[in-house]
Write an enzyme that holds these catalytic residues in place. Structure first.
Site, PDB file in Angstrom:
ATOM      1  N   ASP A 459      -1.839 -34.955 -29.627  1.00 55.24           N
ATOM      2  CA  ASP A 459      -2.369 -36.312 -29.915  1.00 55.24           C
ATOM      3  C   ASP A 459      -3.822 -36.523 -29.949  1.00 55.24           C
ATOM      4  O   ASP A 459      -4.454 -35.806 -29.456  1.00 55.24           O
ATOM      5  CB  ASP A 459      -1.738 -37.046 -29.133  1.00 55.24           C
ATOM      6  CG  ASP A 459      -1.336 -38.426 -29.317  1.00 55.24           C
ATOM      7  OD1 ASP A 459      -1.747 -38.932 -30.465  1.00 55.24           O
ATOM      8  OD2 ASP A 459      -0.056 -38.914 -28.806  1.00 55.24           O
ATOM      9  N   ASP A 527       3.781 -44.422 -35.036  1.00 55.72           N
ATOM     10  CA  ASP A 527       4.471 -44.694 -33.846  1.00 55.72           C
ATOM     11  C   ASP A 527       5.534 -45.929 -34.286  1.00 55.72           C
ATOM     12  O   ASP A 527       6.409 -46.130 -33.249  1.00 55.72           O
ATOM     13  CB  ASP A 527       3.349 -45.311 -32.868  1.00 55.72           C
ATOM     14  CG  ASP A 527       2.822 -44.175 -32.184  1.00 55.72           C
ATOM     15  OD1 ASP A 527       3.200 -43.054 -32.170  1.00 55.72           O
ATOM     16  OD2 ASP A 527       1.926 -44.688 -31.262  1.00 55.72           O
TER      17      ASP A 527
END
Ligand code: GLA
Length: 729
Positions: A459, A527
């Site tokens: 990430d 997301d």
């Protein structure tokens, strides 16, 4: 093949031609676009016709668009190169020094052009590689010859790969977006002047231009000529479409891209070289789907392209967030096994001090309080159930509240005057600093080795701002160094752990580019699991990234990122046609939901050989609230289509919609796949053919399916149906 006029080199592959004239003082790009055939006279004729009129009130030489556009050849647009040597040498005059051509037996080839510039003293390389799929990659470099270092530097401000495109490319498409809404298309006319998109976030960003395409009027997925570019790089970048009244040689406009360099970022000493990131150019004769097809074929031909079936994945983030509790996760693992999950990924929250997003980044040790026996109890459960195990990291970041920041405050990126604003409570680690890089390599590598980890979710949750590194010679712009250090880090990890797969994530899809995809196996597209948003995000992500590399997860009924509530069947169908997964707490699902998810997992296993190798197609529909997307086997034997309605619209009927990608001369069967639940409709009755194709196969000629088209059911908003099509003859 190489033929005809030796002054021009003509590369041809898969319906694309690139012709470069090597006779000029600086080689000229005569053509990039549709295949010009193999007539040996073409190249000479193209040279003969490549000189446009000399206009009034203009340079007294014919205009030419070279491989390295400069003012010296009369180009007043954005130059290929900008820079200076202590304020001088600002107007480069490169000259051809050498050119080599390599022909590729499987199609395409490579033209390597060497230039020398007396003004700047630099040597330069311009490398044009046309692969067998028709994708052109342009790599530029400049190098300062070795010599006595008197301390003077050449400050490179920019190096851009630029290609001319014809006047009929009048429409422009590129992308923007934000967190949970990545790759949102924006379209408009290409006007006079410069359309410049800059990524200054230390990564392409959620608003990445992604693909800048110029096309003929009204071009779509299945029609219109398209000339598109993409910067295969994960740092700062610049995309450009430009048109000047006097045009680019005999062609009209310019398309290109390059790394965006900050002042002082590249200062070449004698013997030093700058290699610009590769810029990818794709021409298509018939729409964006052809652009995608070329890029997907190119990615799939890589030796490193994942070849094992893409495992159904459960990612723990939206299921448990930071609540890492073994019994809770054990119950989740048990449910995951029941429904047929094949890989479990433990997301954020497992390392020291990480009880929330306020602390812990950098402390890459298993948190002893949360995991007193390490991760083994969980990993053993996962492996015992026959699943792979994956783990989340965010290596490039650091929380000020971490042991790492307390021990090494100087490892935080930022000027000597102090670090700038935090974002999501975090700062950026100066990973070009060897000690920091070594620390990360040791930490990630030892955890991967300790648990024999199959998969990392990598990430990167903030933009870079004031990204300067404190160095002995002062505070230096650091995005390029960071990006290259990231690449080295991933490359070294993969070298040490050859089976390891890596997913690239950046607050969802903030770092999706062909540079990071050279070294990762999956992207987390967003997301946002809300299927309304996700359908759009993935449709556009697929213009570059093939479905097997796009993570797509089943989320909760009420989306965690939009609060929209959607039916399970719509969420399942939306997550099916990619690398599927689950991002939800299965322990709260009831028996009916678990049964539906299990049926979906089975369907995923059935269709993934098709979905993960097929050709992506999209119908061009006038109603933007509907989508018909398909994946067609490369041999044409089978296809799977998703018909979805995202919101209501004024139209009542869909009209006859041709299924893209089928052969009008073949015969097919079509079947509605209703295993994932019935889509709700807003109509009295379906089009008659639907009943005949439900629970049975309806045989129809390709002329009807592919050319005339089918009227489709009037779905309620937030509903989708699947059509399974097989070729009979
Ligand atoms: C980012 C990712 C999410 C999740 C969180 C964890 O937002 O995109 O998927 O991993 O970080 O903090």
């Amino acid at each position: 093949m190489h033929h005809g006029d030796d002054a021009a080199v003509h590369l041809r592959a898969a319906g694309v031609s690139l012709v470069i004239d090597l006779e000029a003082a600086v080689p000229r790009v005569l053509h990039w676009g549709a295949d010009l055939g193999d007539d040996p006279e073409t190249d000479a004729a193209l040279r003969l016709t490549s000189t446009p009129a000399i206009l009034n009130n203009a340079p007294d030489v014919p205009r030419a668009f070279t491989v390295w556009p400069t003012e010296h050849d009369g180009w007043s647009g954005t130059p290929a190169q900008s820079g200076h040597a202590a304020g001088t040498a600002t107007t480069p005059r490169p000259r051809l020094a050498d050119a080599q051509v390599e022909w590729d037996a499987s199609g395409g080839g490579r033209i390597r052009i060497r230039l020398h510039d007396e003004v700047t003293g630099l040597d330069a390389d311009a490398d044009y590689a046309l692969d067998r799929f028709g994708v052109l990659t342009v790599s530029l470099s400049v190098e300062r010859p070795a010599g006595v270092d008197d301390g003077a530097r050449y400050d490179l401000d920019g190096l851009r790969a630029l290609l001319p495109v014809p006047a009929r490319a009048t429409d422009l498409l590129d992308f923007t977006g934000k967190w949970v809404r990545e790759r949102s298309p924006q379209r408009g006319p290409l006007r006079e002047g410069s359309h410049v998109r800059r990524a200054r976030r230390g990564k392409p960003g959620h608003d990445s231009p992604f693909l800048l395409a110029l096309g003929t009027a009204g071009f779509g997925f299945g029609h219109g000529e398209v000339w598109a570019t993409h910067l295969a790089y994960s740092g700062d970048g610049e995309y450009l479409a430009e048109r000047l009244p006097e045009s680019a040689g005999a062609l009209r406009s310019v398309l290109g891209a390059g790394e965006l360099l900050r002042a002082g970022e590249v200062r070449l000493a004698p013997g030093e070289r700058y290699d610009a990131p590769p810029v990818v150019f794709v021409y298509a004769a018939a729409g964006l789907d052809e652009v995608s097809h070329r890029l997907h074929q190119r990615l799939r031909a890589r030796a490193t392209h994942p070849s094992a079936p893409r495992p159904l994945t459960l990612n723990t983030w939206e299921a448990v967030y930071f609540d890492h509790d073994l019994p809770r996760l054990a119950a989740l693992v048990e449910r995951a096994v029941e429904v047929g999950v094949e890989r479990l990924v433990l997301d954020d929250g497992w390392f020291r001090h990480r009880r929330s997003d306020r602390a812990g980044l950098g402390d890459w040790y298993i948190d002893e309080g949360v995991w007193p026996d390490g991760l083994s109890p969980l990993v053993d459960l996962v492996r015992g159930a026959g699943m792979q195990f994956g783990l989340w990291f965010e290596p490039e970041m650091i929380n000020p509240d971490s042991d790492l920041a307390r021990a090494h405050p100087d490892w935080i990126l930022g000027p000597s005057q102090g670090a700038g604003v935090t974002a999501r409570n975090q700062q950026v680690l100066d990973i070009a600093r060897p000690e920091a890089w070594d620390y990360l390599l040791e930490r990630v590598s030892s955890i991967v080795a300790a648990y024999d980890i199959d998969y990392l979710k990598w990430d990167h949750n903030r933009d870079l701002l004031e990204a300067v590194a404190r160095r002995p010679d002062g505070d230096r712009p650091a995005v390029r160094a960071q990006t290259l250090a990231l690449y080295r880090l991933i490359d070294e990890l993969r070298r040490r752990h050859p089976g390891l797969e890596i997913e690239t994530c950046s607050g969802g899809g903030g770092r999706v580019d062909l540079g990071i995809l050279e070294r990762t196996d999956r992207i987390w597209a967003s997301d946002c699991n809300d299927p309304v948003e996700r359908s759009r995000i993935e449709r556009w992500t697929r213009t570059i990234v093939p479905p097997e590399l796009i993570g797509s997860h089943l989320g909760d009924a009420r989306s965690h990122t939009t609060s929209r509530v959607t039916d399970l069947s719509f969420r399942l169908i939306t997550a099916l046609t990619a690398h599927a997964g689950i991002e939800a707490d299965l322990t709260t699902a009831d028996a009916a939901q678990l049964a539906a998810i299990t049926a979906w997992a089975e369907l995923y296993r059935e269709v993934r050989p098709l979905v993960h190798a097929g050709r992506v197609v999209n119908a061009d529909l006038p109603d933007e609230q509907t989508q018909l997307s398909g994946i067609v086997a490369q041999d044409g034997s089978r296809a799977l289509y998703t018909w979805s309605r995202l919101a209501s619209s004024a139209e009542g009927q869909s009209g006859r919609i041709p299924l893209p990608g089928l052969d009008p001369r073949s015969r097919y069967t079509i079947r509605v796949r209703a295993e994932l639940g019935e889509a709700t409709r807003r109509e009295v009755a379906d089009p008659i053919w639907v009943a005949a194709a439900t629970g049975a196969e309806l045989e129809l000629p390709g002329s009807v399916l592919a050319t005339a088209g089918l009227p489709l059911p009037a779905l309620d908003p937030q509903q989708a149906m699947l059509f399974d099509v097989r070729r009979v003859s």
